[in-house]
Design a protein around this motif. Structure first.
Motif, PDB file in Angstrom:
ATOM      1  N   LEU A 250      -3.135   1.925   2.012  1.00 43.99           N
ATOM      2  CA  LEU A 250      -2.111   2.866   1.563  1.00 43.99           C
ATOM      3  C   LEU A 250      -2.750   4.180   1.150  1.00 43.99           C
ATOM      4  O   LEU A 250      -3.939   4.241   0.829  1.00 43.99           O
ATOM      5  N   SER A 251      -1.940   5.234   1.149  1.00 44.60           N
ATOM      6  CA  SER A 251      -2.407   6.510   0.621  1.00 44.60           C
ATOM      7  C   SER A 251      -2.420   6.431  -0.900  1.00 44.60           C
ATOM      8  O   SER A 251      -1.928   5.470  -1.498  1.00 44.60           O
ATOM      9  N   LEU A 262       1.617  -0.815  -8.274  1.00 46.01           N
ATOM     10  CA  LEU A 262       2.227  -0.084  -7.177  1.00 46.01           C
ATOM     11  C   LEU A 262       3.720  -0.384  -7.144  1.00 46.01           C
ATOM     12  O   LEU A 262       4.165  -1.415  -7.639  1.00 46.01           O
ATOM     13  N   GLU A 264       5.621  -0.631  -4.172  1.00 46.98           N
ATOM     14  CA  GLU A 264       5.835  -0.770  -2.728  1.00 46.98           C
ATOM     15  C   GLU A 264       6.496  -2.126  -2.476  1.00 46.98           C
ATOM     16  O   GLU A 264       6.170  -3.117  -3.135  1.00 46.98           O
ATOM     17  N   GLY A 276      -8.110   6.196  -0.449  1.00 46.21           N
ATOM     18  CA  GLY A 276      -6.857   5.471  -0.443  1.00 46.21           C
ATOM     19  C   GLY A 276      -6.902   4.240  -1.337  1.00 46.21           C
ATOM     20  O   GLY A 276      -7.850   4.015  -2.097  1.00 46.21           O
ATOM     21  N   GLY A 279      -3.500  -2.023  -0.781  1.00 48.92           N
ATOM     22  CA  GLY A 279      -2.389  -2.728  -1.388  1.00 48.92           C
ATOM     23  C   GLY A 279      -2.502  -4.219  -1.175  1.00 48.92           C
ATOM     24  O   GLY A 279      -2.738  -4.682  -0.057  1.00 48.92           O
TER      25      GLY A 279
END
Length: 310
Positions: A250-251, A262, A264, A276, A279
């Motif tokens: 991930l960025s 996170l 996400e 980066g 994740g």
């Protein structure tokens, strides 16, 4: 045509099946010796052996083909051809000289690239978009013999070494169906390899799977895919082995090795890398069962904010 097949793992089976479908008389199946497995060290037969015995094919498991006795036993079978797929043994010149039509090896790369022990793993580590399979005639070198045929295969973005290896050997089986009759009939012209373009891969060891959080997230994700099923991508947490079963690059930015929350879907946390964030989707802590990352956090809330390895 009388063929001796040489192979060991399950992914070599489609090549043996191809020979049988073609009507070859398989006069012998060579595979590695049985090995002790598990905590009880129970002797386990290679998948190729189990397949061969179930079909009444004679099985041979010499520890080496370098001994005169092993070579005499192979010669007594009077094979027209050796068909080799992931055998795991080097064939000495004396063995290669026995069949009148030589020894064909199924190699999961587009030779001369990725010769050696880990062609699929190394292709995934390199992030190539296309690889393939090569049927070539064994010689005394390391995957250096002349080529009978090749076929390309696209590498999927989620391919692992396991999934890609299975697909490449299935492709190798399909190529065997096409090539073997033509080779035995003398209808194929061998193509020498470009030795100057050769690259050689090395054996993978368990230590290769340890995560270096200074690497970019993309590189770590490639390692996860390349090292599935073995040795996996792992780190240390509280002195215990922590395997990263599933993840996504991930960025974002975080200190290398720092576990951060996170937001996400399916990715509740990640680890900072050199570029980066990796994740985390699923984890396996030593001595425990594999869990989705969200469930893992429910039992280990202190994981957020940890520095890996620790």
């Amino acid at each position: 045509m009388d063929i001796v097949f040489m192979g060991t793992p399950a992914f070599a089976l489609p090549v043996l099946e191809a020979a049988l479908v073609l009507g070859a008389r398989v006069v012998g199946v060579y595979t590695r010796p049985d090995k002790p497995q598990g905590r009880g060290l129970v002797m386990e037969a290679p998948p190729v052996k189990e397949f061969a015995l179930a079909r009444g094919l004679p099985v041979f498991q010499p520890p080496t083909l370098r001994s005169p006795a092993a070579q005499a036993a192979l010669a007594a079978l009077k094979p027209d051809l050796l068909l080799v797929a992931a055998y795991g043994r080097i064939l000495p010149p004396e063995a290669l000289a026995i069949p009148r039509k030589g020894a064909i090896n199924v190699h999961p790369s587009l030779l001369p690239r990725y010769r050696g022990a880990s062609p699929v793993v190394t292709a995934l580590l390199d992030g190539v978009d296309v690889t393939g399979v090569t049927l070539y005639l064994l010689d005394e070198g390391m995957d250096s013999g002349p080529i009978l045929a090749q076929r390309q295969e696209q590498v999927g973005t989620e391919d692992t070494a396991e999934s890609l290896t299975l697909r490449l050997f299935q492709l190798g089986a399909e190529l065997t169906w096409d090539v073997l009759p033509r080779w035995l009939a003398g209808d194929i012209t061998l193509q020498p390899q470009d030795q100057a373009a050769a690259t050689v891969t090395r054996p993978i060891v368990r230590e290769d799977g340890e995560a270096d959080w200074r690497l970019p997230a993309e590189a770590l994700h490639r390692r996860l895919r390349a090292f599935t099923p073995w040795p996996g991508l792992y780190t240390r947490w509280k002195g215990r082995n922590l395997k990263i079963v599933d993840a996504a690059p991930l960025s974002g930015a975080a200190a290398p090795g720092l576990v951060v929350p996170l937001d996400e879907p399916g990715i509740p946390c990640g680890v900072g890398t050199g570029e980066g964030v990796l994740g985390l989707k699923a984890l396996l802590l030593e001595g425990k069962k594999e869990l989705p990352a969200r469930e893992f956090l429910l039992g280990h809330r202190e994981f957020i904010g940890a520095r890996l390895p620790s």
